[in-house]
Structures are given as structure tokens and as C-alpha cells.
Scaffold this motif. Sequence first.
Motif, PDB file in Angstrom:
ATOM      1  N   ALA A   1       0.836  -1.195   0.000  1.00  0.00           N
ATOM      2  CA  ALA A   1       0.000   0.000   0.000  1.00  0.00           C
ATOM      3  C   ALA A   1       0.871   1.245   0.000  1.00  0.00           C
ATOM      4  N   PRO A   2       0.627   2.194  -0.932  1.00  0.00           N
ATOM      5  CA  PRO A   2       1.403   3.434  -0.952  1.00  0.00           C
ATOM      6  C   PRO A   2       1.277   4.157   0.376  1.00  0.00           C
ATOM      7  N   ALA A   3       2.366   4.749   0.814  1.00  0.00           N
ATOM      8  CA  ALA A   3       2.351   5.431   2.107  1.00  0.00           C
ATOM      9  C   ALA A   3       1.303   6.527   2.149  1.00  0.00           C
ATOM     10  N   ALA A   4       1.048   7.159   1.009  1.00  0.00           N
ATOM     11  CA  ALA A   4       0.067   8.243   0.978  1.00  0.00           C
ATOM     12  C   ALA A   4      -1.329   7.747   1.332  1.00  0.00           C
ATOM     13  N   LYS A   5      -1.586   6.454   1.074  1.00  0.00           N
ATOM     14  CA  LYS A   5      -2.898   5.911   1.381  1.00  0.00           C
ATOM     15  C   LYS A   5      -2.943   5.244   2.742  1.00  0.00           C
ATOM     16  N   ALA A   6      -1.793   5.093   3.364  1.00  0.00           N
ATOM     17  CA  ALA A   6      -1.742   4.448   4.675  1.00  0.00           C
ATOM     18  C   ALA A   6      -1.950   5.504   5.746  1.00  0.00           C
ATOM     19  N   PHE A   7      -3.190   5.782   6.068  1.00  0.00           N
ATOM     20  CA  PHE A   7      -3.491   6.875   6.976  1.00  0.00           C
ATOM     21  C   PHE A   7      -3.110   6.563   8.418  1.00  0.00           C
ATOM     22  N   LEU A   8      -3.011   5.263   8.717  1.00  0.00           N
ATOM     23  CA  LEU A   8      -2.517   4.839  10.027  1.00  0.00           C
ATOM     24  C   LEU A   8      -3.274   5.500  11.168  1.00  0.00           C
ATOM     25  N   ARG A   9      -4.590   5.428  11.093  1.00  0.00           N
ATOM     26  CA  ARG A   9      -5.393   6.038  12.144  1.00  0.00           C
ATOM     27  C   ARG A   9      -6.287   4.975  12.775  1.00  0.00           C
ATOM     28  N   GLY A  10      -6.857   5.317  13.903  1.00  0.00           N
ATOM     29  CA  GLY A  10      -7.884   4.480  14.483  1.00  0.00           C
ATOM     30  C   GLY A  10      -7.436   3.517  15.555  1.00  0.00           C
ATOM     31  N   ILE A  11      -6.159   3.502  15.950  1.00  0.00           N
ATOM     32  CA  ILE A  11      -5.731   2.632  17.045  1.00  0.00           C
ATOM     33  C   ILE A  11      -5.560   3.487  18.296  1.00  0.00           C
ATOM     34  N   PRO A  12      -6.403   3.283  19.308  1.00  0.00           N
ATOM     35  CA  PRO A  12      -6.279   4.099  20.514  1.00  0.00           C
ATOM     36  C   PRO A  12      -5.074   3.715  21.369  1.00  0.00           C
ATOM     37  N   ASP A  13      -4.560   2.493  21.198  1.00  0.00           N
ATOM     38  CA  ASP A  13      -3.480   1.997  22.049  1.00  0.00           C
ATOM     39  C   ASP A  13      -2.131   2.246  21.382  1.00  0.00           C
ATOM     40  N   PRO A  14      -1.301   3.118  21.949  1.00  0.00           N
ATOM     41  CA  PRO A  14       0.021   3.374  21.356  1.00  0.00           C
ATOM     42  C   PRO A  14       1.127   2.502  21.926  1.00  0.00           C
ATOM     43  N   SER A  15       0.816   1.536  22.760  1.00  0.00           N
ATOM     44  CA  SER A  15       1.829   0.849  23.563  1.00  0.00           C
ATOM     45  C   SER A  15       2.748  -0.051  22.745  1.00  0.00           C
ATOM     46  N   LEU A  16       3.840  -0.437  23.389  1.00  0.00           N
ATOM     47  CA  LEU A  16       4.812  -1.344  22.792  1.00  0.00           C
ATOM     48  C   LEU A  16       4.247  -2.760  22.693  1.00  0.00           C
TER      49      LEU A  16
ATOM     50  N   ALA B   1       4.305   8.071  19.565  1.00  0.00           N
ATOM     51  CA  ALA B   1       4.974   9.127  20.336  1.00  0.00           C
ATOM     52  C   ALA B   1       4.046  10.304  20.582  1.00  0.00           C
ATOM     53  N   ASP B   2       3.261  10.675  19.584  1.00  0.00           N
ATOM     54  CA  ASP B   2       2.319  11.783  19.750  1.00  0.00           C
ATOM     55  C   ASP B   2       1.260  11.467  20.797  1.00  0.00           C
ATOM     56  N   ALA B   3       0.894  10.199  20.904  1.00  0.00           N
ATOM     57  CA  ALA B   3      -0.144   9.801  21.853  1.00  0.00           C
ATOM     58  C   ALA B   3       0.302   9.942  23.299  1.00  0.00           C
ATOM     59  N   VAL B   4       1.620   9.914  23.540  1.00  0.00           N
ATOM     60  CA  VAL B   4       2.124  10.006  24.908  1.00  0.00           C
ATOM     61  C   VAL B   4       1.651  11.287  25.587  1.00  0.00           C
ATOM     62  N   SER B   5       1.612  12.360  24.834  1.00  0.00           N
ATOM     63  CA  SER B   5       1.183  13.641  25.405  1.00  0.00           C
ATOM     64  C   SER B   5      -0.305  13.905  25.187  1.00  0.00           C
ATOM     65  N   ALA B   6      -0.981  12.986  24.480  1.00  0.00           N
ATOM     66  CA  ALA B   6      -2.381  13.232  24.125  1.00  0.00           C
ATOM     67  C   ALA B   6      -3.369  12.376  24.901  1.00  0.00           C
TER      68      ALA B   6
ATOM     69  N   GLY C   1       2.904   1.217  28.785  1.00  0.00           N
ATOM     70  CA  GLY C   1       2.919   2.645  29.033  1.00  0.00           C
ATOM     71  C   GLY C   1       3.923   3.437  28.212  1.00  0.00           C
ATOM     72  N   PHE C   2       4.181   4.661  28.681  1.00  0.00           N
ATOM     73  CA  PHE C   2       5.023   5.571  27.893  1.00  0.00           C
ATOM     74  C   PHE C   2       6.493   5.157  27.856  1.00  0.00           C
TER      75      PHE C   2
END
Length: 443
Positions: free
Chosen positions: A40-55, A90-95, A105-106
Amino acid sequence: MWKPIFDRPFQARAFAAIEAVATALLAETEGRTGRGTARAPAAKAFLRGIPDPSLAGGTAGISILYAYLSQARTGFDDNEIALRFLTQAADAVSAVPMNRTLFGGFTGVAWSVAHLRTWLLDSDDDSTDPIDEILQKNLSGKSWRGFYNLVSGLIGFGIYAVEQLPRPRAIECLKQVIDRLDEIAERGPEGITWFTRPDMLPDTQREMHPKGHYDLGLAHGVPGVIAFLGRVCSLNVRGAAMLAKTQAKAQSLLEGAVPWLLAQKLTSRTSSVFPCFSGSGVCPTPSRVAWCYGDLGIAAALLTAAVCGSKAKWREEALRLARNVARRPASDSGVRDCGLCHGAAGVGHLFNRLFQGTGEPLFKEAALSWFQRTLRMRRASEGISGFFALEVGPDGRWRSTAKIGLLEGATGVALGLLAAATNVEPNWDRMMMLSVPPKRGPF
């Protein structure tokens, strides 16, 4: 040097499964349930919708998969996608509210940044500095009352610090972790250990062990401490002179912890050598075959400590234990699903790591058997690209569920298969305290 263990036909099957997972993960993160494309082209990979940012369970872990895919194939947008997942985490850590643990966790998000910094970011990237400050503040006081373990406590913070070396803050953090472990350690006739208080136990464990217990799992207990101490003792990095006293203290703790662990063996003949728990009022029972609990995880911990400490006796204990597990019938393993934590891919990966570190054919055979089992367990209509996780539902029955994560989900399954199919060493498994170095020379 790390070597693939699959032959060409099985390698092709494994890669097909890996790429199917990669496709499904993109579809999941885009909120789609239909078809996707692994390219999938990166431009189409919106990579949204996962609330969990964890490792362990979210986007930080997925970034690890795509970064390692970028080392194993060309012509794909893997690095760009990995960076997008990492940035989202990384953005989710502060959000969003997050705890401080390594796996959930962070600290785990920061570990992913540190691990992938040389691949995806500038070498002087300082985005983890705020996390370092928080951890230093948390660890600076005495009378530690939190968890000591890998998943949610001191060992997890130490693993992050090791990943950040030789940065000065990482050295200071590592010193503090060892100091806190030393302060809360119990010293007795059998050696040195760490106790889990009843108020720190989940409800079900507290009901069984109202006085608390000693945890014998790599993920949550003393074997994780042993593996970590061995790792610290082996460190040889720029600035290591600043760690001399810390390493000496770690060595002293390790010399007491291994004898204590070996004294916990079950005295009656059972399917396993070690129980999951011990302590006052605890009835020791056999353990399953897994990374998180059981003989296989303990073998990996002992071998890590033996390699790092040049202890021939510990090494033989580790190998004897691992050989015993390799010969155990799969029907006695307790394995029900696919993931790294306690599933078939995790058992396969541990045996692969043991084989790469020792060259013993028995471990290669066991790894191949468990990876074959992993692929046989795929169910086309369940999980993520057929790889499912099992959990106990409200009715008390096992049910299949879809998990994307590195620890229990499809991301981890793909990483385990990738390590077995390629010559790319899976250094991501340092987060699981699997630090046995590959054997040099011919196997």
C-alpha cells in the motif's frame, strides 16, 4: 551471526503469512475490514484508528514490525510506514493518559523510539528526554513500593535505560534501578529474591495467595530480574567506567538470585521442573510452556545470566531445562493460541533464540515444530489474518479474539516468523529479556 532456519518451501509459506499480517494491520489501522495490499502506498496508509500506542499491544509495537520488514525486503514503503506508526505512538504520549510501564505505558513507547532511532530518526534525536526526566524522578527516592518486574516495574525501566546507553541519563537511570532492586531484595539462607505483596496481585491470584508470593515467571518475577542482572553485568559501552560500581552490585545480586531460583524446583516428578509461584501458603503446581511463565522462559533467563557471567554451571542448568522442554509433548504444553507471550510462535521463537545461541540441533527441531504448529493454527475467518488469541470470556469459557499487538497478537507472530525466515537478528526481543548472543562459527 544470525541464520534462517526455514527451508525454501517453508520460508515461502512464512513470508506469505508475514505479508498477510502486514496487509491486515494496515487495513485495521485504516478502519477497513476489506481487502488491502502489502504494498500500500504510504500516501494511502493513513494509520489512524488505534487508541493503544503501547509497545506490547499497539502502534509502537507495529512500528517495530515494519522497521524489521524493511531490513528483509525491498520495494516496499516499510520504513515510511514504520515511522508513521512510531510518530503516532509518540504523539499519543502527550495526548492520552498512559502509565509508566515498559509494556503498556510511555516507557515502552520511548523504548521503541530508542530502538529504532538509528534506522528512522536522527542520531541526536532528543524526543525521549521528557520520559528520562520522569523516570529519574520516580526512581530517585528510596523505599520503592512499586512493582519490580519486567512488564510493569523496575526491570522494565532498566531495559529502557540499557537501550538508551551510553546517554548520561540512561547511565543514571540504570544506577537507580539497581539501587532500588538492592534495597527491596530479600536475603535468606537460599539466596536473594524479590517478593510480590498481596496488595500487588490481581484478584484471582490474591484469592489463591492471600499472603503474597514469589513469582517464578520471566515476565512478572525473579527470572526476569536474573536475566536483567546478567545483561547489566555484560555491558561494555562507552562510559562503562561510570557503571563499575553498579555492575559490581548487579553481580552480587545475581550471585545470590540464581541459587535461590534453583532451590525452587518442584520436588515431585511432574511435567515441569519449576512451578509458577512459591512462598508461604502457596501450593506449587506445574507450569506451562511459554515465555511469560514456565521452564522455557527460566531456561532463557539462566542462559542469559550464564553467557553474561561466564558461569558454566548456570549454562548447563539452562540447557538441561531447555532440552527437557524440547522433548515435552506438545499436548502437555498448555499452548492454546499463536502469540509470543504464551503461544506457539513465542515457543518457536525462544527455541530459535536458544538454537542460534548454542547451535544445538534439538532446539532447531523444536523451533521448526512450533512454527509449523503456528501456521497450522491459522483460522481464515478469525483473528488478524487468521492468527488469533484466546481469552476467557464473561461466561468463563475460552473465546477467540483479534489482537494486533507485539506481545499477544499478530504483530508478534509475524516478527517471530520473520526472525526464523531471514538472517536479520531479532534484536527487538531485548524487550523480552532474550539477549543470548548468536553463536559464532558453523553450527
